[in-house]
Design a protein around this motif. Structure first.
Motif, PDB file in Angstrom:
ATOM      1  N   ARG A  29       0.384   5.387   7.739  1.00  0.00           N
ATOM      2  CA  ARG A  29      -0.517   4.472   7.026  1.00  0.00           C
ATOM      3  C   ARG A  29      -0.338   3.032   7.534  1.00  0.00           C
ATOM      4  O   ARG A  29      -1.300   2.283   7.661  1.00  0.00           O
ATOM      5  CB  ARG A  29      -0.245   4.521   5.519  1.00  0.00           C
ATOM      6  CG  ARG A  29      -0.649   5.824   4.877  1.00  0.00           C
ATOM      7  CD  ARG A  29      -0.192   5.883   3.429  1.00  0.00           C
ATOM      8  NE  ARG A  29      -0.293   7.236   2.925  1.00  0.00           N
ATOM      9  CZ  ARG A  29      -1.353   7.746   2.314  1.00  0.00           C
ATOM     10  NH1 ARG A  29      -2.401   6.986   2.093  1.00  0.00           N
ATOM     11  NH2 ARG A  29      -1.359   8.994   1.898  1.00  0.00           N
ATOM     12  N   ILE A  30       0.911   2.667   7.789  1.00  0.00           N
ATOM     13  CA  ILE A  30       1.156   1.331   8.337  1.00  0.00           C
ATOM     14  C   ILE A  30       0.421   1.182   9.661  1.00  0.00           C
ATOM     15  O   ILE A  30      -0.288   0.197   9.909  1.00  0.00           O
ATOM     16  CB  ILE A  30       2.664   1.102   8.554  1.00  0.00           C
ATOM     17  CG1 ILE A  30       3.413   1.149   7.229  1.00  0.00           C
ATOM     18  CG2 ILE A  30       2.910  -0.220   9.272  1.00  0.00           C
ATOM     19  CD1 ILE A  30       4.916   1.221   7.391  1.00  0.00           C
ATOM     20  N   ALA A  89      -2.130   2.819  10.777  1.00  0.00           N
ATOM     21  CA  ALA A  89      -3.587   2.821  10.614  1.00  0.00           C
ATOM     22  C   ALA A  89      -4.086   1.444  10.186  1.00  0.00           C
ATOM     23  O   ALA A  89      -5.095   0.939  10.692  1.00  0.00           O
ATOM     24  CB  ALA A  89      -3.992   3.875   9.593  1.00  0.00           C
ATOM     25  N   GLY A  90      -3.367   0.836   9.250  1.00  0.00           N
ATOM     26  CA  GLY A  90      -3.757  -0.493   8.796  1.00  0.00           C
ATOM     27  C   GLY A  90      -3.645  -1.518   9.908  1.00  0.00           C
ATOM     28  O   GLY A  90      -4.490  -2.409  10.058  1.00  0.00           O
ATOM     29  N   ASN A  91      -2.578  -1.398  10.678  1.00  0.00           N
ATOM     30  CA  ASN A  91      -2.409  -2.325  11.798  1.00  0.00           C
ATOM     31  C   ASN A  91      -3.531  -2.189  12.817  1.00  0.00           C
ATOM     32  O   ASN A  91      -4.016  -3.186  13.364  1.00  0.00           O
ATOM     33  CB  ASN A  91      -1.058  -2.074  12.470  1.00  0.00           C
ATOM     34  CG  ASN A  91       0.104  -2.507  11.593  1.00  0.00           C
ATOM     35  OD1 ASN A  91      -0.069  -3.288  10.673  1.00  0.00           O
ATOM     36  ND2 ASN A  91       1.278  -1.977  11.868  1.00  0.00           N
ATOM     37  N   GLN A 138      -6.528  -1.193  12.235  1.00  0.00           N
ATOM     38  CA  GLN A 138      -7.756  -1.732  11.665  1.00  0.00           C
ATOM     39  C   GLN A 138      -7.782  -3.260  11.792  1.00  0.00           C
ATOM     40  O   GLN A 138      -8.799  -3.855  12.175  1.00  0.00           O
ATOM     41  CB  GLN A 138      -7.878  -1.340  10.199  1.00  0.00           C
ATOM     42  CG  GLN A 138      -9.157  -1.834   9.555  1.00  0.00           C
ATOM     43  CD  GLN A 138      -9.218  -1.496   8.076  1.00  0.00           C
ATOM     44  OE1 GLN A 138      -8.216  -1.204   7.445  1.00  0.00           O
ATOM     45  NE2 GLN A 138     -10.409  -1.540   7.504  1.00  0.00           N
ATOM     46  N   ALA A 139      -6.650  -3.886  11.478  1.00  0.00           N
ATOM     47  CA  ALA A 139      -6.590  -5.353  11.574  1.00  0.00           C
ATOM     48  C   ALA A 139      -6.758  -5.803  13.017  1.00  0.00           C
ATOM     49  O   ALA A 139      -7.465  -6.784  13.295  1.00  0.00           O
ATOM     50  CB  ALA A 139      -5.264  -5.844  11.005  1.00  0.00           C
ATOM     51  N   ALA A 140      -6.113  -5.086  13.922  1.00  0.00           N
ATOM     52  CA  ALA A 140      -6.211  -5.458  15.332  1.00  0.00           C
ATOM     53  C   ALA A 140      -7.643  -5.298  15.838  1.00  0.00           C
ATOM     54  O   ALA A 140      -8.138  -6.138  16.599  1.00  0.00           O
ATOM     55  CB  ALA A 140      -5.258  -4.602  16.154  1.00  0.00           C
TER      56      ALA A 140
END
Lengths: 324, 201
Positions: free
Chosen positions: B52-53, B55-57, B59-61
């Motif tokens: 999950r970490i 995936a979030g990273n 998305q932000a990138a």
């Protein structure tokens, strides 16, 4: 975090990014070495989700503070929208205690405007990142739809809000959040909601609830156990513990919970400590009936640090809730 | 599992800052993660959480990569009015009440049986609320003694008064004003709740 400190953080971030090839990424997970009080953010009880200007202004206020070095560069904020409700039309939404229904469309727009304000007002400080917890509580009116259905619906709302962020997603991630109070809903209801959220979401949910009655003071309230609380706050893959530390006893309960995890399944790393100093209306931490964010963090770090097995679980974030 | 202590130990970067970026907890102290009594390595984050970490990273990138350099400069800032989607939702929502309701004073009586937060001691017949400052009045009966009327008054933070009324049965709010609510009991007795003194007569 002071300005000079944040500049050093930025330098460290750059160094690590170059080494690991992880430029632009941010933390949203627990970290272990947060023993230094990181400063706190404002979280909010949202009683009027239609006020998008208010949301924008609050996001901008936080963004400005981060850009000026007045807050940690990574911040957690929880927006608490109270009870999740499905209207007879099938539309999902939320209700505060006045029972006025606001659809998820309004909730999402409110969240996006908060993110908008944050993103814009951080200006050139594009390294600042906000983890915005879209919060509800485990007070549910009625037993239908099922709690699994409700958890899935909240996961869908969180995913939808992230999709709606657009450019703001570079500096904002919307996560789920639940004020899971042991005295509100039974373990079976709350765990069904949480399990369903977890299996239907790629995002986290922060448990910003309590561990009332739990060891070292006795048995957990409401039929919960340390095992069920572990599942709720950490065992579910989406779960991050951001526990209420209103009093020293809360700190001791959650430190005991962390030790339970270490002994039985794996240490639970605390994401943050959550307080209600603002909501209660306090101005003096030495006379307030509840702990200030700084005092709560200090106590929590001390209680976790008192045992070598849980010393690594000290949170990296602190947030204090207030009323919109 | 991603044990990272040994991998990062040679970096001349403060450990706390590494964690702030990578979001992966490490054990306090040097050396590789040690298992706990249950055999689970300490100093790691479970693989499912790490996913999950990551995936979030990503998305932000991705959002960062797509961002136009002058996007912030061109942003108009605070919305002048509620976003269109929000306005449409509000219009469809009417006055927002899903349950039967009627105005009393500046507030609203809602016919709901939902209890006050965390309070199962009252069987609610209806409730009145008003804003500025928030006040909630629940009328009904004692959940453990249905023939005893009960009113619970709360502010937004906690309970401020609890007033039992014996001998008349369950109560409901039927009218009044911001200063005093009219209560009608099951036996048709009409009572008045004075909100300033929090007494019923």
């Amino acid at each position: 975090m002071r300005f000079g400190h944040s500049r050093r953080v930025a330098g460290a971030m750059l160094a690590f990014s170059l080494v690991a090839g992880l430029a632009g990424i941010q933390a949203r997970a627990p970290s272990a070495l947060g023993a230094t009080y990181p400063g706190s953010t404002h979280s909010w009880y949202v009683t009027d989700p239609t006020n998008s200007t208010w949301a924008y202004n609050q996001g901008c206020s936080l963004g400005t503070a981060l850009a000026n070095g007045g807050k940690p560069q990574q911040a957690w904020v929880i927006l608490d929208f109270f009870t999740q409700v499905q209207a007879s039309s099938g539309t999902w939404g939320v209700e505060y205690d006045n029972h006025v229904f606001h659809s998820n469309t309004s909730v999402q727009a409110f969240v996006v405007q908060y993110a908008h304000g944050f993103w814009l007002c951080t200006g050139a400080d594009t390294s600042a990142h906000l983890y915005l917890g879209l919060g509800t509580r485990n007070i549910w009116w009625g037993t239908t739809p099922s709690f699994a259905t409700r958890g899935k619906a909240w996961a869908s709302l969180v995913a939808s809000a992230n999709s709606a962020l657009g450019s703001y997603a570079a500096q904002v991630t919307v996560e789920g959040a639940i004020d899971a109070e042991l005295g509100w809903a039974s373990p079976s209801y709350t765990l069904a909601w949480a399990s369903s959220f977890s299996s239907n979401s790629t995002y986290f949910y922060a448990d910003y609830g309590d561990a009332a009655g739990c060891p070292p003071f006795g048995a957990c309230n409401g039929g919960y156990t340390q095992a069920s609380l572990y599942t709720l706050a950490w065992g579910n893959s989406a779960a991050l513990p951001f526990p209420e530390i209103y009093h020293r006893a809360n700190s001791q309960e959650w430190a005991s919970e962390a030790l339970y995890g270490y002994n039985h399944a794996g240490l639970m790393y605390m994401t943050g400590s959550f307080t209600e100093y603002g909501a209660v209306g306090c101005t003096n931490p030495d006379t307030c009936s509840v702990e200030s964010p700084a005092y709560a963090f200090r106590d929590f770090a001390a209680d976790l640090g008192a045992n070598s097995h849980t010393a690594g679980a000290v949170p990296a974030y602190a947030s204090d809730i207030d009323w919109q | 599992m991603k044990p990272i202590v040994s991998r990062l130990s040679s970096l001349a970067v403060p450990a706390l800052f590494i964690l702030a970026v990578a979001g992966v907890p490490i054990a306090v102290g040097a050396g590789a993660p040690q298992p706990n009594a249950a055999g689970v390595p300490v100093g790691t984050v479970p693989a499912d959480k790490q996913a999950r970490i990551d995936a979030g990273n990503r998305q932000a990138a991705a959002a960062q990569a797509k961002l136009a350099p002058d996007a912030k400069a061109k942003d108009p800032g605070a919305p002048a009015a509620a976003p269109a989607a929000m306005a449409a939702a509000a219009a469809a929502n009417g006055d927002g009440y899903l349950d039967p309701h009627f105005p009393v004073g500046s507030g609203m009586v809602v016919v709901t049986h939902d209890p006050p937060p965390g309070d199962s001691t009252i069987a609610v017949a209806n409730m009145w609320s008003r804003q500025g400052p928030w006040l909630f009045v629940y009328a009904g009966s004692d959940a453990a003694s249905p023939t005893t009327g009960l009113v619970v008054i709360r502010d937004r933070q906690s309970e401020v008064a609890r007033i039992p009324v014996a001998g008349h049965g369950a109560l409901q709010i039927t009218g009044g004003s911001d200063a005093a609510l009219t209560l009608t009991a099951a036996d048709s007795t009409v009572l008045t709740l004075d909100l300033s003194t929090q007494t019923i007569h």
